[in-house]
Write an enzyme that holds these catalytic residues in place. Structure first.
Site, short mmCIF file in Angstrom:
data_model
loop_
_atom_site.label_atom_id
_atom_site.label_comp_id
_atom_site.label_asym_id
_atom_site.label_seq_id
_atom_site.Cartn_x
_atom_site.Cartn_y
_atom_site.Cartn_z
N GLY A 14 -85.93 -23.20 -29.21
CA GLY A 14 -86.61 -24.49 -29.36
C GLY A 14 -87.90 -24.58 -28.55
N GLY A 91 -82.95 -18.91 -21.78
CA GLY A 91 -81.96 -19.60 -20.96
C GLY A 91 -80.81 -20.13 -21.80
CB THR A 93 -76.26 -25.07 -21.20
OG1 THR A 93 -76.14 -25.17 -22.61
CG2 THR A 93 -77.59 -25.62 -20.75
CD GLN A 148 -76.78 -33.91 -15.23
OE1 GLN A 148 -77.78 -34.54 -14.86
NE2 GLN A 148 -75.71 -34.52 -15.69
CG PHE A 149 -71.28 -35.11 -13.38
CD1 PHE A 149 -70.51 -35.64 -12.36
CD2 PHE A 149 -70.67 -34.85 -14.61
CE1 PHE A 149 -69.16 -35.88 -12.55
CE2 PHE A 149 -69.32 -35.09 -14.80
CZ PHE A 149 -68.57 -35.61 -13.76
CE1 TYR A 154 -79.99 -24.51 -18.19
CE2 TYR A 154 -80.65 -26.35 -16.83
CZ TYR A 154 -80.89 -25.51 -17.89
OH TYR A 154 -82.04 -25.66 -18.64
N PRO A 184 -88.97 -28.66 -17.00
CG PRO A 184 -88.90 -27.48 -19.01
CD PRO A 184 -88.64 -27.33 -17.54
N GLY A 185 -87.79 -31.82 -18.19
CA GLY A 185 -86.65 -32.72 -18.21
C GLY A 185 -85.87 -32.50 -19.49
CE1 TYR A 186 -80.16 -33.48 -19.99
CE2 TYR A 186 -81.48 -34.30 -18.16
CZ TYR A 186 -80.30 -33.76 -18.64
OH TYR A 186 -79.28 -33.48 -17.78
N1 CAA Z 1 -72.26 -38.75 -12.25
C1 CAA Z 1 -71.03 -39.15 -11.81
N2 CAA Z 1 -69.95 -39.19 -12.60
C2 CAA Z 1 -70.09 -38.81 -13.87
C3 CAA Z 1 -71.33 -38.39 -14.38
C4 CAA Z 1 -72.43 -38.39 -13.52
N3 CAA Z 1 -73.65 -37.99 -13.95
N4 CAA Z 1 -71.15 -38.08 -15.68
C5 CAA Z 1 -69.85 -38.29 -15.96
N5 CAA Z 1 -69.22 -38.74 -14.87
C6 CAA Z 1 -67.80 -39.10 -14.73
C7 CAA Z 1 -67.33 -39.86 -15.96
O1 CAA Z 1 -67.61 -41.23 -15.83
C8 CAA Z 1 -65.85 -39.54 -15.98
O2 CAA Z 1 -65.23 -40.34 -15.01
P1 CAA Z 1 -63.72 -40.87 -15.28
O3 CAA Z 1 -62.87 -39.64 -15.47
O4 CAA Z 1 -63.40 -41.65 -14.04
O5 CAA Z 1 -63.81 -41.71 -16.53
C9 CAA Z 1 -65.80 -38.09 -15.45
O6 CAA Z 1 -67.00 -37.91 -14.70
C10 CAA Z 1 -65.70 -37.07 -16.58
O7 CAA Z 1 -66.89 -37.18 -17.35
P2 CAA Z 1 -66.96 -36.61 -18.82
O8 CAA Z 1 -66.10 -37.45 -19.73
O9 CAA Z 1 -68.38 -36.47 -19.25
O10 CAA Z 1 -66.27 -35.17 -18.60
P3 CAA Z 1 -66.10 -34.05 -19.64
O11 CAA Z 1 -65.23 -33.03 -18.98
O12 CAA Z 1 -65.69 -34.55 -20.99
O13 CAA Z 1 -67.57 -33.47 -19.82
C11 CAA Z 1 -69.58 -32.41 -19.27
C12 CAA Z 1 -68.19 -32.80 -18.78
C13 CAA Z 1 -69.47 -31.48 -20.49
C14 CAA Z 1 -70.24 -31.64 -18.15
C15 CAA Z 1 -70.34 -33.69 -19.64
O14 CAA Z 1 -70.29 -34.58 -18.55
C16 CAA Z 1 -71.80 -33.41 -19.93
O15 CAA Z 1 -72.15 -32.93 -20.99
N6 CAA Z 1 -72.66 -33.75 -18.97
C17 CAA Z 1 -74.10 -33.56 -19.09
C18 CAA Z 1 -74.49 -32.19 -18.66
C19 CAA Z 1 -75.96 -32.01 -18.89
O16 CAA Z 1 -76.78 -32.84 -18.53
N7 CAA Z 1 -76.33 -30.89 -19.51
C20 CAA Z 1 -77.70 -30.64 -19.81
C21 CAA Z 1 -77.77 -29.68 -20.98
S1 CAA Z 1 -79.44 -29.50 -21.57
C22 CAA Z 1 -80.22 -28.69 -20.33
O17 CAA Z 1 -79.65 -28.22 -19.40
C23 CAA Z 1 -81.71 -28.58 -20.46
C24 CAA Z 1 -82.38 -29.00 -19.23
O18 CAA Z 1 -82.92 -28.18 -18.50
C25 CAA Z 1 -82.44 -30.43 -18.90
#
Ligand code: CAA
Length: 247
Positions: A14, A91, A93, A148-149, A154, A184-186
């Site tokens: 991309g 890269g 994820t 990042q959570f 990564y 980059p951001g998102y």
């Molecule tokens: N901070 C604190 N708590 C968080 C949170 C955050 N940012 N995000 C989620 N939580 C909490 C939720 O509220 C949930 O709490 P409860 O159990 O109390 O309800 C708990 O953590 C579990 O969250 P999920 O339901 O999201 O957990 P999951 O196991 O289903 O999914 C995950 C985990 C796949 C990592 C999902 O959270 C996710 O996709 N997160 C985003 C990751 C991300 O930003 N990836 C970027 C990819 S693109 C990229 O990387 C390009 C770039 O350079 C930017």
């Protein structure tokens, strides 16, 4: 117009596609690297680019493998000449909270996103310094800056990318070689759109400009860093994140 030879790792993806196109628009000869085994998809991509008026050479190779990087660069230099611009863009994820983050997911991301940057830079930087000119641009991420959570692997790799860039920048500085990273951001690529829709919505709401980035918004900055005009920028990290992280 620039008249250098540029190699973009992960060039058919991309962000990679947008960077290849923008480099070509600026006059660079562009080689797009693609991951070993994906030759058929890469050739389809090449044909699609040609239909849009872009002529790119392809180079197959696994940037997470040191020996394959050596082979890849030697093959390119034999066929096309010296690489003046290297964009370490490849890269992946493998997201997961620490509870679910296996060693395999850790290793895959560190190898592909961080080790590769050293492996590829190692192949080209000496030649660039000997010739007195080079541009190395490493694609990092906002998530390497702020963590990042769900992205322990990564975030660690991307933070490492900028640390490496600053060190390499100091080695290249007196030899005409600049090394910078872009964070980059998102950006609306397949990698980001692969996240759950609710997670994408949540993140988009956090971005001050209120939307995802577009690949060209990153590519234009990469092209400037790849140009002769960017000669006094080295060891920098360019934030392109719609205000998501400011420092
Ligand atoms: N901070 C604190 N708590 C968080 C949170 C955050 N940012 N995000 C989620 N939580 C909490 C939720 O509220 C949930 O709490 P409860 O159990 O109390 O309800 C708990 O953590 C579990 O969250 P999920 O339901 O999201 O957990 P999951 O196991 O289903 O999914 C995950 C985990 C796949 C990592 C999902 O959270 C996710 O996709 N997160 C985003 C990751 C991300 O930003 N990836 C970027 C990819 S693109 C990229 O990387 C390009 C770039 O350079 C930017």
């Amino acid at each position: 117009m620039e008249n250098t030879l540029a190699l973009v790792t992960g060039g058919t993806g991309g962000l990679g596609t947008a960077i290849c196109r923008a480099l070509s628009d600026a006059g660079h000869t562009v080689i797009a690297n693609y991951f070993t085994g994906l030759r058929e998809q890469a050739m389809q991509w090449q044909q699609q680019q040609a239909a849009d008026g872009y002529k790119f050479a392809l180079a197959e190779g696994d940037v997470s493998d040191f020996d394959d990087c050596a082979r890849l660069v030697a093959a390119i230099e034999n066929q096309h000449g010296c690489i003046d611009v290297l964009i370490n863009n490849a890269g992946i994820t493998r997201d997961g909270t620490l509870k679910n983050l296996s060693k395999q997911k850790w290793d895959e991301v560190i190898s592909t996103n961080l080790n590769s940057v050293f492996y590829m830079t190692k192949q080209v930087i000496e030649g660039m310094m000997d010739r007195g000119y080079g541009r190395i641009i490493n694609i990092s991420s906002v998530n390497g800056q702020r963590g990042q959570f769900g992205q322990g692997n990564y975030s660690a790799a991307k933070a490492g990318v900028h640390g490496f860039s600053m060190a390499a920048a100091q080695e290249g500085a007196r030899k005409g070689v600049t090394v910078n990273s872009i964070s980059p951001g998102y950006v609306a690529t397949e990698m980001v759109m692969a996240m759950r829709p609710d997670v994408i919505d949540h993140i988009t709401n956090e971005v001050p400009v209120g939307r995802l980035g577009e690949p060209w918004e990153v590519a234009r900055v990469a092209v400037f860093l790849a140009s002769k005009d960017s000669s006094y920028i080295t060891g920098a990290d360019m934030y392109i994140n719609g205000g998501l992280y400011m420092h």
